[in-house]
Design an enzyme around this catalytic site. Sequence first.
Site, PDB file in Angstrom:
ATOM      1  N   GLY A   1      20.907   7.224   5.154  1.00  0.00           N
ATOM      2  CA  GLY A   1      21.320   8.486   4.902  1.00  0.00           C
ATOM      3  C   GLY A   1      22.535   8.525   4.006  1.00  0.00           C
ATOM      4  O   GLY A   1      22.912   9.733   3.741  1.00  0.00           O
TER       5      GLY A   1
ATOM      6  N   THR B   1      19.450   0.351  -1.052  1.00  0.00           N
ATOM      7  CA  THR B   1      19.396   1.589  -0.251  1.00  0.00           C
ATOM      8  C   THR B   1      20.103   1.574   0.742  1.00  0.00           C
ATOM      9  O   THR B   1      20.207   0.760   1.618  1.00  0.00           O
ATOM     10  CB  THR B   1      17.954   1.969   0.050  1.00  0.00           C
ATOM     11  OG1 THR B   1      17.441   0.395   0.762  1.00  0.00           O
ATOM     12  CG2 THR B   1      16.924   1.772  -1.231  1.00  0.00           C
TER      13      THR B   1
ATOM     14  N   ASP C   1      11.196  10.987  10.626  1.00  0.00           N
ATOM     15  CA  ASP C   1      10.641   9.375  10.817  1.00  0.00           C
ATOM     16  C   ASP C   1      10.789   9.015   9.730  1.00  0.00           C
ATOM     17  O   ASP C   1      10.470   9.280   8.412  1.00  0.00           O
ATOM     18  CB  ASP C   1       8.991   9.652  10.981  1.00  0.00           C
ATOM     19  CG  ASP C   1       8.412   8.176  11.124  1.00  0.00           C
ATOM     20  OD1 ASP C   1       9.198   7.075  11.071  1.00  0.00           O
ATOM     21  OD2 ASP C   1       7.354   7.890  11.212  1.00  0.00           O
TER      22      ASP C   1
ATOM     23  N   ALA D   1       0.774  -1.313   0.041  1.00  0.00           N
ATOM     24  CA  ALA D   1      -0.112   0.002   0.063  1.00  0.00           C
ATOM     25  C   ALA D   1       0.718   1.293   0.088  1.00  0.00           C
ATOM     26  O   ALA D   1       0.336   2.195  -0.615  1.00  0.00           O
ATOM     27  CB  ALA D   1      -0.961  -0.027   1.148  1.00  0.00           C
ATOM     28  N   ASN D   2       1.881   1.154   0.831  1.00  0.00           N
ATOM     29  CA  ASN D   2       2.779   2.326   0.653  1.00  0.00           C
ATOM     30  C   ASN D   2       3.371   2.732  -0.403  1.00  0.00           C
ATOM     31  O   ASN D   2       3.368   3.866  -1.022  1.00  0.00           O
ATOM     32  CB  ASN D   2       4.040   2.199   1.721  1.00  0.00           C
ATOM     33  CG  ASN D   2       3.461   2.097   3.152  1.00  0.00           C
ATOM     34  OD1 ASN D   2       2.474   2.529   3.629  1.00  0.00           O
ATOM     35  ND2 ASN D   2       4.436   1.686   4.154  1.00  0.00           N
TER      36      ASN D   2
ATOM     37  N   GLY E   1       4.792   9.226   9.730  1.00  0.00           N
ATOM     38  CA  GLY E   1       4.005   8.218   9.195  1.00  0.00           C
ATOM     39  C   GLY E   1       4.568   7.829   7.875  1.00  0.00           C
ATOM     40  O   GLY E   1       5.734   8.349   7.354  1.00  0.00           O
TER      41      GLY E   1
ATOM     42  N   ASP F   1       9.992   2.388   1.092  1.00  0.00           N
ATOM     43  CA  ASP F   1       8.877   1.873   0.026  1.00  0.00           C
ATOM     44  C   ASP F   1       8.606   3.273  -0.732  1.00  0.00           C
ATOM     45  O   ASP F   1       8.348   3.304  -1.898  1.00  0.00           O
ATOM     46  CB  ASP F   1       7.359   2.255   1.010  1.00  0.00           C
ATOM     47  CG  ASP F   1       7.581   0.860   1.917  1.00  0.00           C
ATOM     48  OD1 ASP F   1       8.246  -0.269   1.183  1.00  0.00           O
ATOM     49  OD2 ASP F   1       6.730   0.876   3.012  1.00  0.00           O
TER      50      ASP F   1
END
Length: 315
Positions: free
Chosen positions: A221, A218, A244, A46-47, A285, A250
Amino acid sequence: MSGNRPDVVVVGSVNADLRIEVDMLPRPGETIHGGSPSWFSGGKGANQAVALARLGRSVTLVGAVGSDLASADLARQLAAEGVNLDRLATVNGPVGQAVVFVDPSGENSIVVSPGANAAVRPDLVRRAHAELAGAKVVLAQLEIPVDAVLAAASATRGIFVLNPAPAVPLPPELLRRVDVLVPNRGELAQLCAAPLPATVDEVASLARRLPCAAVVVTLGGDGALVVDGDTVHHLAPPAVTAVDTTGAGDCFCGALADALAEGRPLVDAAEFAVRAAALSVTAPGAQASMPTRAQVLAAEAPDEARPEDRMGVPR
């Protein structure tokens, strides 16, 4: 988009995320106090679908939600974002759920209960054969059963992108069908049964062990590392203040799939994804933090060297 065939099909999970801020991430056997809990829409599938929709890409989500009220709320939110839910099944039981602990630096620790995501089996995926075969890019993850991911890969005629998260053993048949694998450093180490790579050279060396056409690792940072044939590119992210990091991976995957669907070369696509992911960590979020295309383009520095001008890491 032609007829009901989207540019990108995402095959993956839908979760309700419970987010709790903590002073430090808990260690085994430790009880700590947390802040007030907050519920967010989540799930890697979904993300990533929302990330694509926010970027303006036509996207269909193949997956499952439950029969509870949370499932209905999550489906409404996905539809409001512009995600096509024609292939989102409803099964008896609860939706998938995740508990996300976030420390003051923005780092997180996550526990996932699969719920309805466990019902995403090959037969459910095959119902979306026309969409999968017609999509420019198919994007999948591992919060659903691996045999369902293999069914999606088998039906793909465009570019198949796999985010192997959470890391589980993968059959060689699946890895050979992957055009672009997108692990983080820890997932790469688990896939290769190797220690966590400490340097860029070690990351590149592990990535070359995998039988995929290309690997984009990935690095949080530190940006991302693109290993494509004989070339390696280390892409540094823009400087941001992390609030966050939930959903950053995603966001990266969704933005990468968007750029590949647009026809960008892999390094250019990864550069775009690095910028999108960097923006996503500046808000709390997962889905709520996904940037729009306008926001990502506005963050581009016109005087910065293009990815092809960066010095690659020698093979």
